[in-house]
Design an enzyme around this catalytic site. Structure first.
Site, PDB file in Angstrom:
ATOM      1  N   HIS A 121      39.249 -11.961 -55.870  1.00 18.76           N
ATOM      2  CA  HIS A 121      39.127 -11.263 -54.631  1.00 18.76           C
ATOM      3  C   HIS A 121      40.743 -11.570 -54.011  1.00 18.76           C
ATOM      4  O   HIS A 121      41.305 -12.347 -54.377  1.00 18.76           O
ATOM      5  CB  HIS A 121      38.103 -12.181 -53.846  1.00 18.76           C
ATOM      6  CG  HIS A 121      37.821 -11.538 -52.416  1.00 18.76           C
ATOM      7  ND1 HIS A 121      38.815 -11.952 -51.325  1.00 18.76           N
ATOM      8  CD2 HIS A 121      36.864 -10.891 -52.000  1.00 18.76           C
ATOM      9  CE1 HIS A 121      38.190 -11.185 -50.241  1.00 18.76           C
ATOM     10  NE2 HIS A 121      37.097 -10.702 -50.620  1.00 18.76           N
ATOM     11  N   ASP A 216      37.239 -20.546 -56.751  1.00 18.66           N
ATOM     12  CA  ASP A 216      36.844 -19.646 -55.642  1.00 18.66           C
ATOM     13  C   ASP A 216      35.241 -19.600 -55.667  1.00 18.66           C
ATOM     14  O   ASP A 216      34.505 -18.700 -56.746  1.00 18.66           O
ATOM     15  CB  ASP A 216      37.239 -18.350 -55.701  1.00 18.66           C
ATOM     16  CG  ASP A 216      36.661 -17.384 -54.558  1.00 18.66           C
ATOM     17  OD1 ASP A 216      35.616 -17.777 -53.932  1.00 18.66           O
ATOM     18  OD2 ASP A 216      37.458 -16.277 -54.467  1.00 18.66           O
ATOM     19  N   GLN A 219      31.163 -16.098 -54.522  1.00 20.32           N
ATOM     20  CA  GLN A 219      29.948 -15.618 -54.954  1.00 20.32           C
ATOM     21  C   GLN A 219      29.193 -16.566 -55.955  1.00 20.32           C
ATOM     22  O   GLN A 219      28.297 -16.043 -56.707  1.00 20.32           O
ATOM     23  CB  GLN A 219      30.666 -14.370 -55.680  1.00 20.32           C
ATOM     24  CG  GLN A 219      31.243 -13.402 -54.682  1.00 20.32           C
ATOM     25  CD  GLN A 219      30.440 -12.645 -53.791  1.00 20.32           C
ATOM     26  OE1 GLN A 219      29.010 -12.833 -53.803  1.00 20.32           O
ATOM     27  NE2 GLN A 219      31.063 -12.175 -52.696  1.00 20.32           N
ATOM     28  N   LYS A 242      27.793 -16.434 -46.665  1.00 16.32           N
ATOM     29  CA  LYS A 242      27.139 -15.809 -47.897  1.00 16.32           C
ATOM     30  C   LYS A 242      26.230 -16.334 -48.587  1.00 16.32           C
ATOM     31  O   LYS A 242      25.602 -15.979 -49.466  1.00 16.32           O
ATOM     32  CB  LYS A 242      28.448 -15.530 -48.874  1.00 16.32           C
ATOM     33  CG  LYS A 242      29.687 -14.491 -48.554  1.00 16.32           C
ATOM     34  CD  LYS A 242      30.623 -14.607 -49.512  1.00 16.32           C
ATOM     35  CE  LYS A 242      31.938 -13.821 -49.138  1.00 16.32           C
ATOM     36  NZ  LYS A 242      31.791 -12.373 -48.892  1.00 16.32           N
ATOM     37  N   CYS A 384      38.160  -5.507 -51.659  1.00 10.68           N
ATOM     38  CA  CYS A 384      39.139  -6.827 -51.411  1.00 10.68           C
ATOM     39  C   CYS A 384      39.461  -7.159 -52.931  1.00 10.68           C
ATOM     40  O   CYS A 384      39.534  -8.447 -53.187  1.00 10.68           O
ATOM     41  CB  CYS A 384      38.653  -7.833 -50.528  1.00 10.68           C
ATOM     42  SG  CYS A 384      38.278  -7.501 -49.088  1.00 10.68           S
TER      43      CYS A 384
HETATM   44  C1  PLP Z   1      35.128 -13.972 -54.517  1.00 14.77           C
HETATM   45  C2  PLP Z   1      35.266 -13.921 -53.080  1.00 14.77           C
HETATM   46  N1  PLP Z   1      36.058 -14.880 -52.702  1.00 14.77           N
HETATM   47  C3  PLP Z   1      36.607 -14.925 -51.370  1.00 14.77           C
HETATM   48  C4  PLP Z   1      35.899 -13.978 -50.557  1.00 14.77           C
HETATM   49  C5  PLP Z   1      36.471 -14.323 -48.902  1.00 14.77           C
HETATM   50  O1  PLP Z   1      35.454 -14.758 -48.374  1.00 14.77           O
HETATM   51  P1  PLP Z   1      35.594 -15.053 -46.637  1.00 14.77           P
HETATM   52  O2  PLP Z   1      35.753 -13.761 -46.297  1.00 14.77           O
HETATM   53  O3  PLP Z   1      34.174 -15.485 -46.380  1.00 14.77           O
HETATM   54  O4  PLP Z   1      36.846 -15.917 -46.723  1.00 14.77           O
HETATM   55  C6  PLP Z   1      35.170 -13.009 -50.866  1.00 14.77           C
HETATM   56  C7  PLP Z   1      34.311 -12.381 -49.918  1.00 14.77           C
HETATM   57  O5  PLP Z   1      33.763 -11.461 -50.164  1.00 14.77           O
HETATM   58  C8  PLP Z   1      34.715 -13.261 -52.067  1.00 14.77           C
HETATM   59  O6  PLP Z   1      33.585 -12.291 -52.444  1.00 14.77           O
END
Ligand code: PLP
Length: 426
Positions: A121, A216, A219, A242, A384
């Protein structure tokens, strides 16, 4: 086995109609829905307790502080860490930026390398791109196969773009003594690829012994049992919104010995020890990284979300989502065989609850809009994760993501309505 009918009763929003249809919410990858207990906990906090934390000596302030610390302990237990290793941020993005600055500024030097993957992401890509650019370090990127999995072995290709040295190749070709940070997703938000983090840590210990590992978990933590100790990682970033919690609260778990050596990220109230006009000392963990008033109600709500998930059972949730995904993939494969849709990453071996696809000849945004007219919420675009989407040679994809409250009946309806989208265009 999950009692999904009962679970659904806990989520008031699932009773609403969208465009005259029962809501089918297939966008939990973007943000999940919240159960009554989370909404109630936040509501009760504002009605009965609301006061700032860490500073008042009066009863309500003490109670607020206690509630926040209880939540911290629950979140720590949830991922196998210690309470002082849990730092509350706004979201995954802020958690990763915290590490990129507070660790990265002092520990990444010219000629060293940071390793990410093509599955990332943007939140786990851009902070590292910028750090590498600032420091003259290399950004190494593990390539992705056509299937949507990480490539183990592939000769590295070096390029230089806008002052950033970029090295793309197989995982094993990119691990060496120069790598100081491995920042990897636990699960792709677009394809659902589950990354074998344990295996990566083992490889890193052998071939990149100086590297720390950041996962990260945006997910991953909402969908499976995660234990930072057994994974052997150094940092874990995730978002409350999430995982049935409120928006505005994220988490960074970090290994105590590492966090203690890091400089603060944000400066101001609450993160200090002693203050003089000429300077200050820093508070101990976790306060050193929690400057200013946090989202108190949100943190307390996240504690309630963690309790809820634990009661249902993370293993059960993971298993259920996999079953539902397999069921949806089988049905969608029939549409693919008829030439109605193309799926991306459908053959990934370890796949979580995310399905990316396009309807033949229909732009992803049109598909999402027409599905919305049937009450189905899916996301469309680049999610993203532009480099990942572009790797499949398309400008955008439709993505359906599942969670513990989704059902086979919803999948059946969704598949039927995909066929109807086509009809609008013929
Ligand atoms: C794999 C992953 N990393 C990071 C993020 C960023 O999360 P946030 O917008 O809550 O900072 C997301 C959000 O969709 C994500 O799916």
């Amino acid at each position: 086995m999950l009692n999904v009918t009962k679970i659904r009763e806990d989520f008031p929003i699932l009773k609403r109609k969208v465009n005259g249809h029962d809501l089918v919410y297939f966008d939990s990858g973007a943000t999940s829905q919240r159960p009554e207990i989370v909404i109630e906990t936040i509501d009760r906090y504002y009605r009965e307790t609301n006061a700032n934390i860490n500073r008042g000596v009066y009863e309500m302030s003490v109670e607020s502080t206690q509630l926040v610390e209880e939540s911290r302990k629950r979140v720590a237990d949830f991922v196998g860490g210690r309470a002082e290793e849990i730092i509350f941020t706004r979201n995954t993005t802020e958690s990763i930026n915290l590490v990129a600055y507070a660790w990265g500024e002092d520990n990444i030097h010219e000629g060293e390398a940071i390793l990410i993957s093509k599955l990332e992401h943007h939140s786990n890509m851009i902070p590292w791109q910028e750090l590498c650019r600032r420091k003259g370090a290399e950004l190494r990127v593990i390539d992705m196969s056509e299937k949507g999995e990480l490539v183990e072995e592939k000769e590295a290709v070096i390029s230089e773009e806008k002052g950033l040295k970029l090295v793309v190749g197989g995982m094993k070709n990119l691990l060496d003594e120069k790598v100081k940070m491995i920042a990897i997703t636990g699960q792709s938000n677009v394809l659902g690829t589950e990354v074998n983090v344990e295996e990566m840590v083992k490889l890193a210990k052998k071939h990149a012994p100086k590297a720390l590992v950041l996962v990260d978990g945006a997910q991953m933590v909402p969908h499976m049992k995660v234990n930072v100790q057994s994974l052997g990682i150094d940092f874990l970033a995730f978002s409350g919104h999430k995982m049935l919690g409120p928006t505005g609260v994220g988490v960074l778990w970090g290994r105590k010995e590492i966090l203690e050596k890091m400089r603060p990220f944000l400066f101001g109230g609450d993160m200090i020890g002693e203050v003089k006009l000429s300077g200050a000392t820093w508070a101990s963990l976790p306060n050193k990284f929690e400057a200013g008033t946090p989202d108190i109600a949100g943190i307390i709500g996240l504690g309630a979300a963690v309790d809820y998930l634990e009661k249902v059972g993370m293993e059960e949730i993971h298993e259920y989502e996999k079953e539902l995904t397999t069921y949806a993939l089988e049905k969608m494969k029939l549409l693919e065989d008829e030439g109605l849709i193309q799926m991306y990453g459908a053959e990934i071996k370890n796949k979580g609850g995310a399905i990316a696809f396009n309807i033949t000849g229909v732009h992803a945004h049109d598909t999402a809009q027409i599905l919305d007219s049937f009450g189905i919420a899916v996301r469309s675009g680049q999610h993203c994760a532009a480099p990942l989407v572009m790797n499949f040679g398309v400008p955008a994809m439709v993505r359906a993501t599942f969670y513990l409250y989704n059902t086979r009946e919803e999948v059946d309806y969704f598949v039927e309505k995909i066929k109807d989208v086509q009809k609008v265009f013929v």
